[in-house]
Design an enzyme around this catalytic site. Structure first.
Site, PDB file in Angstrom:
ATOM      1  N   CYS A 110       0.840  -1.206   0.000  1.00  0.00           N
ATOM      2  CA  CYS A 110       0.000   0.000   0.000  1.00  0.00           C
ATOM      3  C   CYS A 110       0.873   1.254   0.000  1.00  0.00           C
ATOM      4  O   CYS A 110       1.781   1.391   0.817  1.00  0.00           O
ATOM      5  CB  CYS A 110      -0.934   0.009   1.213  1.00  0.00           C
ATOM      6  SG  CYS A 110      -1.971   1.481   1.206  1.00  0.00           S
TER       7      CYS A 110
ATOM      8  N   ASN B 234       0.940  -8.949 -11.167  1.00  0.00           N
ATOM      9  CA  ASN B 234      -0.161  -7.995 -11.019  1.00  0.00           C
ATOM     10  C   ASN B 234       0.213  -6.640 -11.617  1.00  0.00           C
ATOM     11  O   ASN B 234       1.333  -6.179 -11.465  1.00  0.00           O
ATOM     12  CB  ASN B 234      -0.496  -7.852  -9.524  1.00  0.00           C
ATOM     13  CG  ASN B 234      -1.463  -6.711  -9.230  1.00  0.00           C
ATOM     14  OD1 ASN B 234      -1.161  -5.816  -8.442  1.00  0.00           O
ATOM     15  ND2 ASN B 234      -2.618  -6.729  -9.861  1.00  0.00           N
ATOM     16  N   GLY B 235      -0.776  -6.053 -12.306  1.00  0.00           N
ATOM     17  CA  GLY B 235      -0.614  -4.708 -12.811  1.00  0.00           C
ATOM     18  C   GLY B 235      -1.032  -4.559 -14.255  1.00  0.00           C
ATOM     19  O   GLY B 235      -0.464  -5.176 -15.150  1.00  0.00           O
TER      20      GLY B 235
ATOM     21  N   GLY C  56      -7.110  -6.260 -10.856  1.00  0.00           N
ATOM     22  CA  GLY C  56      -7.824  -5.299 -10.029  1.00  0.00           C
ATOM     23  C   GLY C  56      -8.754  -4.446 -10.861  1.00  0.00           C
ATOM     24  O   GLY C  56      -9.905  -4.816 -11.147  1.00  0.00           O
TER      25      GLY C  56
HETATM   26  C1  LIG Z   1      -9.403   1.410  -5.452  1.00  0.00           C
HETATM   27  C2  LIG Z   1      -8.209   0.540  -5.166  1.00  0.00           C
HETATM   28  C3  LIG Z   1      -8.046   0.021  -3.903  1.00  0.00           C
HETATM   29  C4  LIG Z   1      -6.947  -0.806  -3.625  1.00  0.00           C
HETATM   30  N1  LIG Z   1      -6.849  -1.380  -2.389  1.00  0.00           N
HETATM   31  C5  LIG Z   1      -5.864  -2.307  -2.162  1.00  0.00           C
HETATM   32  C6  LIG Z   1      -5.836  -3.054  -0.953  1.00  0.00           C
HETATM   33  O1  LIG Z   1      -6.695  -2.922  -0.072  1.00  0.00           O
HETATM   34  N2  LIG Z   1      -4.819  -3.958  -0.799  1.00  0.00           N
HETATM   35  C7  LIG Z   1      -3.851  -4.155  -1.771  1.00  0.00           C
HETATM   36  O2  LIG Z   1      -2.965  -4.986  -1.586  1.00  0.00           O
HETATM   37  N3  LIG Z   1      -3.883  -3.450  -2.909  1.00  0.00           N
HETATM   38  C8  LIG Z   1      -4.864  -2.574  -3.135  1.00  0.00           C
HETATM   39  N4  LIG Z   1      -4.936  -1.940  -4.344  1.00  0.00           N
HETATM   40  C9  LIG Z   1      -3.945  -2.297  -5.399  1.00  0.00           C
HETATM   41  C10 LIG Z   1      -4.488  -3.461  -6.240  1.00  0.00           C
HETATM   42  O3  LIG Z   1      -4.652  -4.612  -5.467  1.00  0.00           O
HETATM   43  C11 LIG Z   1      -3.528  -3.767  -7.403  1.00  0.00           C
HETATM   44  O4  LIG Z   1      -2.281  -4.127  -6.880  1.00  0.00           O
HETATM   45  C12 LIG Z   1      -3.332  -2.555  -8.320  1.00  0.00           C
HETATM   46  O5  LIG Z   1      -4.566  -1.919  -8.594  1.00  0.00           O
HETATM   47  C13 LIG Z   1      -2.687  -2.972  -9.650  1.00  0.00           C
HETATM   48  O6  LIG Z   1      -3.466  -3.933 -10.304  1.00  0.00           O
HETATM   49  P1  LIG Z   1      -4.471  -3.534 -11.524  1.00  0.00           P
HETATM   50  O7  LIG Z   1      -3.663  -2.784 -12.519  1.00  0.00           O
HETATM   51  O8  LIG Z   1      -4.953  -4.859 -12.017  1.00  0.00           O
HETATM   52  O9  LIG Z   1      -5.542  -2.677 -10.942  1.00  0.00           O
HETATM   53  C14 LIG Z   1      -5.991  -1.094  -4.627  1.00  0.00           C
HETATM   54  C15 LIG Z   1      -6.166  -0.541  -5.909  1.00  0.00           C
HETATM   55  C16 LIG Z   1      -7.261   0.253  -6.187  1.00  0.00           C
HETATM   56  C17 LIG Z   1      -7.426   0.799  -7.573  1.00  0.00           C
END
Ligand SMILES: Cc1cc2nc3c(=O)[nH]c(=O)nc-3n(C[C@H](O)[C@H](O)[C@H](O)COP(=O)(O)O)c2cc1C
Length: 338
Positions: free
Chosen positions: A100, A204-205, A228
């Site tokens: 985070c 992830n990403g 995500g």
């Molecule tokens: C609105 C939001 C809330 C998130 N909350 C968390 C969380 O509670 N714990 C965590 O490990 N990552 C959190 N993330 C990061 C996501 O788990 C992920 O690592 C990040 O969005 C990249 O993946 P993506 O490109 O598929 O979205 C959050 C991301 C977003 C956009």
């Protein structure tokens, strides 16, 4: 793919997302074949102090599907208490957040700040492992590193595995990047290469479609992919990837009728699971998600912001779908069977 003793039905995980991966959305994603869902990150201090807001987010899957609980903190004892609470509600694994980027989290030396303190992070992993039964894997989710000069994900992941972590998830951005730029697949590949082969590495990403999933797997060699933002309003993505993974054709994007059906299902889950106070916000979010990209959606969105009553909001979205489908609006379509 396996995480310790857990066999996942699909190598695709729903990313933990604060204020997003609540029980209704996790349930919808399960229906579309996601391999595992994980709660949003929960403060170990808040959980162990009995904070009702944090406790309300500690929720088991409705249909008995495996789920993980993600916790964060920096002190052994609250982390241990929070992990035991997760196990009590049936969590299949406990994930520790070390990614985070939020100021208030890193200021407390939690989340991604731990990437600067590997020995402390290892101590936390060991403490949580000690607190949970042997059959419950403890896993870690972290970033590429703290900043451009400290991209230590491969070494950090190995340190976590040495402390006993059973799965590593890497978001290919640094803490200082936040969500800017793009995820670096090379660093995920380096983590996969560095970590012992029996420990799954999840990439992830930025995966938002089937091609992105394929690219992540092929480029990094990761064992599974976590999605995500690409899943927001698009739980069909999990089904599409599962079909392709199993050698069947990609079923393609959903029809308007399918979007409408899932909107109603989501509404039913929100009504069943969410407290009255946050309901209008959740309904508005569902309305925005499932109508995204459809003709005339801007007008609907403007209208939704002016509506503050759940029934009226549902009616507006249903009217929009009915218009697109050329059918009479449905009222009170049942969300049963979720
Ligand atoms: C609105 C939001 C809330 C998130 N909350 C968390 C969380 O509670 N714990 C965590 O490990 N990552 C959190 N993330 C990061 C996501 O788990 C992920 O690592 C990040 O969005 C990249 O993946 P993506 O490109 O598929 O979205 C959050 C991301 C977003 C956009």
């Amino acid at each position: 793919m396996r995480v310790g003793p857990i066999e996942l039905s699909s190598p695709v995980l729903l990313a933990p997302m604060a204020a997003v991966t609540n029980l209704p959305f996790r349930t919808i994603c399960e229906r579309f074949g996601v391999g595992l869902t994980i709660t949003e990150f929960l403060s170990a201090d808040a959980l162990s102090a009995g904070d009702p807001k944090a406790a309300a987010k500690l929720t088991a899957s409705l249909g008995g599907a495996p789920f993980g609980v993600q916790i964060y903190g920096r002190e052994d004892e609250p982390m241990q208490r929070a992990a035991r609470m997760a196990v009590r509600i049936g969590a299949a694994l406990v994930d520790i957040n070390m990614g985070c980027p939020k100021k208030r989290v890193v200021a407390g030396v939690c989340g991604s700040a731990l990437m600067q303190w590997p020995a402390m992070a290892q101590r936390l992993v060991r403490a949580v492992i000690e607190a949970v039964p042997a059959h419950v894997p403890v896993t870690v989710k972290h970033r590429a590193g703290w900043d451009e000069r400290h991209r230590n994900a491969p070494e950090f992941a190995c340190a976590m595995v040495e402390a006993g972590a059973t799965m590593i998830t890497v978001h290919g951005r640094t803490r200082t990047q936040g969500f800017s730029g793009s995820a670096d697949l090379d660093i995920i590949r380096r983590v996969r290469a560095a970590v012992p082969g029996n420990v799954p590495v999840v990439g992830n990403g930025d995966v938002v479609d089937v091609d992105g999933y394929r690219r992540m797997r092929a480029h990094t060699g990761c064992d599974a992919v976590m999605i995500g933002r690409g899943a927001l309003g698009n739980p069909w993505l999990f089904r599409r990837i599962r079909e392709v993974e199993q050698g069947r054709p990609d079923p393609g994007p959903p029809s308007v009728a399918e979007r409408r059906e899932v909107f109603w299902r989501h509404v039913g889950l929100i009504e069943a699971c969410e407290p009255l106070r946050g309901r209008i916000h959740e309904l508005r979010k569902a309305g925005v998600w499932y109508t995204k990209g459809l003709r005339g959606v801007d007008r609907l969105r403007r209208r939704m912001w002016q509506i503050h009553e759940p029934a009226a909001l549902i009616e507006a979205v249903e009217g929009f779908f009915a218009d697109r489908l050329g059918s009479a609006p449905a009222t009170g379509v049942s969300a049963a069977g979720t």
